[in-house]
Design a protein around this motif. Structure first.
Motif, PDB file in Angstrom:
ATOM      1  N   ALA A 165       0.821  -1.213   0.000  1.00  0.00           N
ATOM      2  CA  ALA A 165       0.000   0.000   0.000  1.00  0.00           C
ATOM      3  C   ALA A 165       0.851   1.258   0.000  1.00  0.00           C
ATOM      4  O   ALA A 165       0.420   2.310  -0.462  1.00  0.00           O
ATOM      5  CB  ALA A 165      -0.933  -0.002   1.212  1.00  0.00           C
ATOM      6  N   GLY A 224       3.541   2.817  -4.632  1.00  0.00           N
ATOM      7  CA  GLY A 224       2.703   2.989  -5.810  1.00  0.00           C
ATOM      8  C   GLY A 224       3.502   3.382  -7.030  1.00  0.00           C
ATOM      9  O   GLY A 224       4.732   3.456  -7.019  1.00  0.00           O
ATOM     10  N   TRP A 233     -11.600   6.131  -4.278  1.00  0.00           N
ATOM     11  CA  TRP A 233     -10.986   4.964  -4.893  1.00  0.00           C
ATOM     12  C   TRP A 233     -11.481   4.738  -6.319  1.00  0.00           C
ATOM     13  O   TRP A 233     -10.763   4.159  -7.134  1.00  0.00           O
ATOM     14  CB  TRP A 233     -11.213   3.725  -4.032  1.00  0.00           C
ATOM     15  N   THR A 289      -9.221   7.004  -8.206  1.00  0.00           N
ATOM     16  CA  THR A 289      -7.865   6.457  -8.163  1.00  0.00           C
ATOM     17  C   THR A 289      -7.740   5.242  -9.077  1.00  0.00           C
ATOM     18  O   THR A 289      -6.727   5.076  -9.778  1.00  0.00           O
ATOM     19  CB  THR A 289      -7.487   6.066  -6.719  1.00  0.00           C
ATOM     20  N   CYS A 290      -8.760   4.391  -9.081  1.00  0.00           N
ATOM     21  CA  CYS A 290      -8.740   3.229  -9.977  1.00  0.00           C
ATOM     22  C   CYS A 290      -8.734   3.656 -11.443  1.00  0.00           C
ATOM     23  O   CYS A 290      -8.098   3.011 -12.279  1.00  0.00           O
ATOM     24  CB  CYS A 290      -9.943   2.322  -9.707  1.00  0.00           C
ATOM     25  N   GLU A 303      -5.271   4.420 -12.179  1.00  0.00           N
ATOM     26  CA  GLU A 303      -4.415   3.236 -12.254  1.00  0.00           C
ATOM     27  C   GLU A 303      -4.635   2.434 -13.539  1.00  0.00           C
ATOM     28  O   GLU A 303      -3.676   1.958 -14.140  1.00  0.00           O
ATOM     29  CB  GLU A 303      -4.634   2.352 -11.018  1.00  0.00           C
ATOM     30  N   GLY A 358      -3.758   5.329   0.193  1.00  0.00           N
ATOM     31  CA  GLY A 358      -4.032   3.896   0.149  1.00  0.00           C
ATOM     32  C   GLY A 358      -3.549   3.138   1.358  1.00  0.00           C
ATOM     33  O   GLY A 358      -4.002   2.031   1.627  1.00  0.00           O
ATOM     34  N   SER A 368      -2.762  -1.469  -7.157  1.00  0.00           N
ATOM     35  CA  SER A 368      -3.568  -0.363  -6.636  1.00  0.00           C
ATOM     36  C   SER A 368      -5.016  -0.483  -7.095  1.00  0.00           C
ATOM     37  O   SER A 368      -5.946  -0.244  -6.321  1.00  0.00           O
ATOM     38  CB  SER A 368      -2.983   0.972  -7.097  1.00  0.00           C
TER      39      SER A 368
END
Length: 473
Positions: A34, A37, A110, A113-114, A117, A225, A308
């Motif tokens: 976590a 990253g 998230w 954030t996803c 990613e 995270g 992630s």
């Protein structure tokens, strides 16, 4: 509202719809992973440009704040290990609105954030397959990570274990190889380089205190995270042991993986040349004679992004599940599959993430920049709520309950106030610099929208009795 020792709702330490299948090795490696990253591998160059070698001070200072935040979360998680973690603690100790805002904010955090990613996966797969449209790789990443989460929590834990191991081995190899270059002259005809680059190009702090302060925003985004460890409390086999162990080593992991790696890089290369020739990790491996360094780091970065994304889908599913249990999301999302997976909550999150694939199709060059600043604000809100909830939690305990806490915050309450002041400083810096100011428009606007929805639909939490949530196949 309950204070001190609130009763858990649908999921408790003794059982419930979720299954406790995350072992100590899963959570320990998740805690390690976590903190590592994509930003460390490829984004560190920008932070170094701001602060020079003093960037190490930024990571240490940010790491101390994160250590306090995680200790505060651990104190509550060990006392009452539930799936909703900090959202539930915000609700129990700060009120229903705080819990509602924290839960939905973290779900949204998230999601964006996803999107970042899966965009990163698409960008770096494009290095190997430049003729394949970026959105195809983004879709493939989403489908693969979504499928893993839908199988069982143990499957998620296994993949996260190996993803984290890849990142950790890479960094340790780079640090060991870098020490060889510095001390013994590996890759430099046996001539030891030493560490003079740390001060030989304008001093250790070439851009002054201002440069260190400017870098804090980026440093704190790199730590986004780490609080995910708290969400594993509802599915850990032995949360009273695994959660403290994972949290207790946060600061030492930061010293090794961030400060250690940056110490090596900044000793080998002048700080003002880093970033001009690509990733400093690639440069270091190439100096050791590894000709395929670029390909190796590209693979590691892809696994870091997938890791992630994997953790983000896990987090959104568990947070939505907890909100539904509390009556702050549709009740159907509180149901689990036969494997103990909140499948409906996960499917909604995955469906919303398809918008990220669409953005990769429509505006592939802009999507990454759009979402990272929003995620930073969301992370700071979450950390502030953790600290405020812990302060209220501790005040609500009797003297005997305080003495009986199995995992305590250090230097309470001074440490909590220190971390809060630090986060306020970071928000102030975000407002000061134009590049990050956008986060302070989008983030608060989303919280205002959530507040309106909370009062319009009267989304007060409801206690769900043990076993009242049926499983669905």
């Amino acid at each position: 509202m309950p204070v001190g020792n609130p009763q858990p709702y649908g999921d408790t330490a003794s059982g419930g719809p979720l299954k406790r299948e995350l072992g100590e090795r899963h959570i320990r490696l998740m805690a390690l992973g976590a903190c590592i990253g994509v930003g460390l591998f490829l984004g560190s160059a920008k932070a170094i440009e701001m602060a020079g070698p003093a960037i190490m001070l930024s990571y240490i200072l940010g790491g101390l704040a994160i250590l306090v935040i995680m200790r505060a979360l651990g104190e509550m998680a060990v006392h009452n290990p539930v799936a909703g973690s900090f959202s539930r603690y915000a609700q129990d100790y700060l009120g229903p609105l705080a819990g509602f805002l924290t839960g939905w904010n973290y779900w949204f955090l998230w999601l964006v954030t996803c999107v970042a990613e899966i965009t990163a996966v698409a960008v770096y797969m494009g290095i190997w397959f430049p003729d394949v449209p970026r959105w195809i790789w983004a879709l493939a990443a989403l489908i693969s990570m979504g499928s893993i989460n839908l199988i069982a929590v143990k499957a998620f834990g296994e993949f996260e274990f190996w993803f984290a191991l890849i990142k950790i081995v890479t960094i340790i190899a780079m640090v060991i190889g870098g020490v060889g270059i510095i001390a013994f002259g590996f890759g430099n005809d046996g001539v030891a380089l030493g560490i003079s680059n740390l001060w030989a190009h304008g001093g250790f702090m070439p851009n002054g205190v201002t440069g260190v302060l400017m870098s804090l925003q980026m440093v704190m985004f790199a730590y986004l995270g780490v609080e995910m460890i708290g969400l594993t409390a509802g599915e850990a086999k032995n949360p009273q042991k695994t959660i403290p162990d994972a949290i207790g080593s946060v600061f030492w992991r930061i010293l090794l993986f961030y400060v250690g790696a940056l110490f090596v890089i900044l000793s080998i290369y002048p700080w003002n040349e880093i970033g001009t020739q690509g990733s400093p990790f690639v440069m270091t491996f190439e100096r050791l004679g590894i000709k395929t360094a670029a390909g190796i780091i590209n693979f590691v970065v892809i696994t870091a992004a997938l890791s992630s994304c994997n953790g983000g889908i896990f987090s959104t599913g568990r947070m939505l599940y907890s909100l539904a249990q509390n009556g702050q999301a549709p009740a159907g999302f509180a149901k689990t599959s036969n494997n103990g997976v909140p499948r409906r909550a996960l499917l909604l999150s995955i469906a919303v993430l398809l918008l990220g694939v669409v953005l990769n199709y429509l505006v592939p060059e802009k999507v990454f920049v759009w979402v990272t600043s929003i995620a930073t604000f969301g992370a700071i809100w979450t950390w502030v709520m953790i600290l405020l909830a812990q302060l209220k939690f501790r005040k609500g305990l009797s003297a005997s309950e305080r003495a009986g806490l199995k995992y305590k915050m250090w230097l309470y309450p001074v440490s909590s106030y220190f971390a809060l002041a630090f986060l306020v400083l970071v928000v102030g810096l975000m407002a000061y610099f134009p590049d990050t100011r956008v986060a302070l428009y989008v983030g608060p606007a989303f919280l205002v929208l959530l507040t309106v929805l909370f009062y319009v639909f009267k989304l007060q939490p409801t206690q769900v009795s043990q076993g009242s949530v049926r499983s669905v196949s």
